[in-house]
Design a protein around this motif. Structure first.
Motif, mmCIF file in Angstrom:
data_model
loop_
_atom_site.group_PDB
_atom_site.id
_atom_site.type_symbol
_atom_site.label_atom_id
_atom_site.label_comp_id
_atom_site.label_asym_id
_atom_site.label_seq_id
_atom_site.Cartn_x
_atom_site.Cartn_y
_atom_site.Cartn_z
ATOM 1 N N ASP A 1 0.814 -1.214 0.000
ATOM 2 C CA ASP A 1 0.000 0.000 0.000
ATOM 3 C C ASP A 1 0.849 1.265 0.000
ATOM 4 O OD1 ASP A 1 -2.619 -0.870 -0.113
ATOM 5 O OD2 ASP A 1 -2.739 -1.223 2.049
ATOM 6 N N CYS B 1 -8.969 -7.380 -8.490
ATOM 7 C CA CYS B 1 -9.335 -6.068 -7.937
ATOM 8 C C CYS B 1 -9.452 -5.003 -9.007
ATOM 9 C CB CYS B 1 -8.301 -5.640 -6.904
ATOM 10 S SG CYS B 1 -6.693 -5.234 -7.634
ATOM 11 N N SER C 1 -3.676 -3.982 -7.233
ATOM 12 C CA SER C 1 -3.381 -4.436 -5.880
ATOM 13 C C SER C 1 -3.224 -5.956 -5.784
ATOM 14 C CB SER C 1 -4.498 -4.005 -4.919
ATOM 15 O OG SER C 1 -4.607 -2.601 -4.911
ATOM 16 N N CYS C 2 -4.170 -6.716 -6.319
ATOM 17 C CA CYS C 2 -4.277 -8.135 -5.940
ATOM 18 C C CYS C 2 -3.331 -9.052 -6.690
ATOM 19 C CB CYS C 2 -5.709 -8.626 -6.096
ATOM 20 S SG CYS C 2 -6.184 -8.966 -7.808
#
Lengths: 281, 155
Positions: free
Chosen positions: A191, B39, B43-44
């Motif tokens: 993130d 996603c 991200s995934c």
């Protein structure tokens, strides 16, 4: 999610890319690795009519020493910068932070120039180039100009680059003999940082501290630097990390939480830069 | 625009809209549907494929950006009936539960082993940080990648 209709142009040189920018004006947007711009385009937060792909311009892919600086071509990918021997030895903070961006797949595509030109306050590399007092080189229709990192980041997704300019090179002062530290806190490993701190250590001058995600633009923690210069210990100085900042306030992390986190991470990064191992880690 | 991509060793040349994402090009134009869209936000990692041998998330690459490149999807790993060592290891060690993340997980693992042929378990976990398994079946996935590298998997 699919980007809005666009016209794709690929440039093979900086001159060609400048020509395309001049031709299309504000309708055009530069595409490097695409890992900041394409997600925004898929969400329709950005919808450029013309995308100028500069990601394959070979003349912008290099890492080399030039006197007292390491010159990094703007289209150098995070993966290549992170694994580059010269960068690892001469500008280890920047090389390390390049390896902290996103995840391996992102680092295979994303570039240092793209990350810096995007001007995202949550990105890691801006804090590193700020702490290193790097100089950014932009080329436009009237030639090249140098912009100190401290004057480059103007606000949220806003930089000193003009719409007809291309960021071509990042010049980082060699710092093989200086300690460094980088700390960031994320919810998931890949993130964006909730808060991050980049420190270039003390010798021969005072430590320099860059902050990630503590305001609308990447910033230096000047209050920390002033406290250190006045003789405060790293732990004392770190208490000033949130002074003069305006961190975002959102459900995942309140502004108050970010201010606290900034002091904790600054203390750890300063300690690492001084050659220590932060307590509790 | 016209994009020419070598996909799994086969030259493909197709006319696509400029805004076409690589993952849609693979799935919808070329019919290679093993690469999943999870996603759709980088991200995934479910959409991970190799571009010129390196892992990328194909939901965040334009097909036009891959013009002239060599792309490998999970369909391109096996040699005839013989599974790729990473595929075989995922089967042997049950490195999947629902299977949705598996194509991307395998491609990320192939790229990881290319860069680091004898990874530690920690290296594997770090190297696969860009791939999420919503079944949380990571333990057996790590076993599978360690086994695929030819190292012993502790029982």
């Amino acid at each position: 999610m699919i980007p809005a209709t666009l016209s794709y142009r690929r440039a093979s040189s900086v001159d060609e890319a400048l020509g395309m920018l001049a031709e299309h004006g504000e309708d055009a947007k530069l595409l490097a690795g695409g890992h900041s711009l394409l997600p925004l385009m898929k969400l329709r937060l950005a919808a450029p009519e013309v995308v100028v792909d500069i990601g394959r311009i070979e003349e912008l892919r290099y890492v080399r020493t030039e006197g007292d600086v390491v010159a990094i071509g703007a289209m150098t990918r995070h993966h290549d910068l992170h694994t580059d021997g010269v960068a690892g030895r001469e500008v280890p903070l920047v090389a390390h932070v390049a390896g902290e961006v996103g995840d391996p797949q992102v680092r295979h595509r994303g570039t240092i120039g793209g990350s810096l030109a995007h001007g995202d306050p949550a990105a890691d590399l801006p804090a590193a180039v700020l702490a290193c007092d790097a100089t950014l080189v932009a080329r436009g229709p009237d030639g090249a100009r140098e912009i100190p990192a401290a004057e480059f980041f103007a606000g949220l997704f806003t930089t000193a680059l003009g719409p007809d300019e291309i960021l071509t090179e990042i010049r980082v002062p060699r710092a093989a003999d200086r300690g460094w530290g980088f700390e960031k806190f994320t919810r998931r490993r890949f993130d964006w940082s909730i808060v991050g701190v980049a420190v270039l250590g003390g010798s021969p001058t005072q430590p320099a501290v860059g902050l990630v995600n503590m305001g609308e633009a990447p910033i230096r923690a000047t209050a920390v630097e002033r406290a250190l210069a006045a003789g405060a210990t790293p732990a004392e100085a770190a208490e000033h990390a949130a002074e003069g900042t305006s961190p975002p306030d959102e459900p995942h992390a309140s502004a108050g939480y970010r201010r606290h986190l900034a002091t904790v991470l600054t203390a750890r990064a300063l300690e690492r830069a001084a050659g220590g191992s932060p307590a509790g880690l | 625009m016209r994009v020419t991509i070598e996909v799994n060793g086969r030259r493909t040349e197709e006319e696509v809209e400029d805004r076409t994402l690589l993952v849609h090009h693979l799935r919808d134009t070329l019919g290679l549907t093993a690469t999943n869209i999870g996603c759709d936000t980088t991200s995934c990692g479910a959409c991970t494929v190799l571009v010129d041998g390196e892992s990328v998330k194909s939901c965040t690459v334009l097909a036009a950006q891959a013009d002239g490149a060599a792309v490998t999807t999970v369909e391109g790993l096996a040699e005839g009936e013989t599974l790729h060592p990473v595929q075989q290891a995922f089967q042997d060690h049950h490195g999947l539960q629902c299977g949705f993340c598996t194509p991307g997980m395998i491609m990320a693992a192939v790229s990881l082993l290319e860069a680091n042929p004898r990874p530690t378990r920690e290296d594997v976990r770090t190297g696969l940080e860009g791939n999420l398994c919503r079944c949380t079946g990571y333990h057996n996935i790590v076993d599978a990648v360690v086994a695929a590298s030819g190292q012993e998997v502790p029982r």
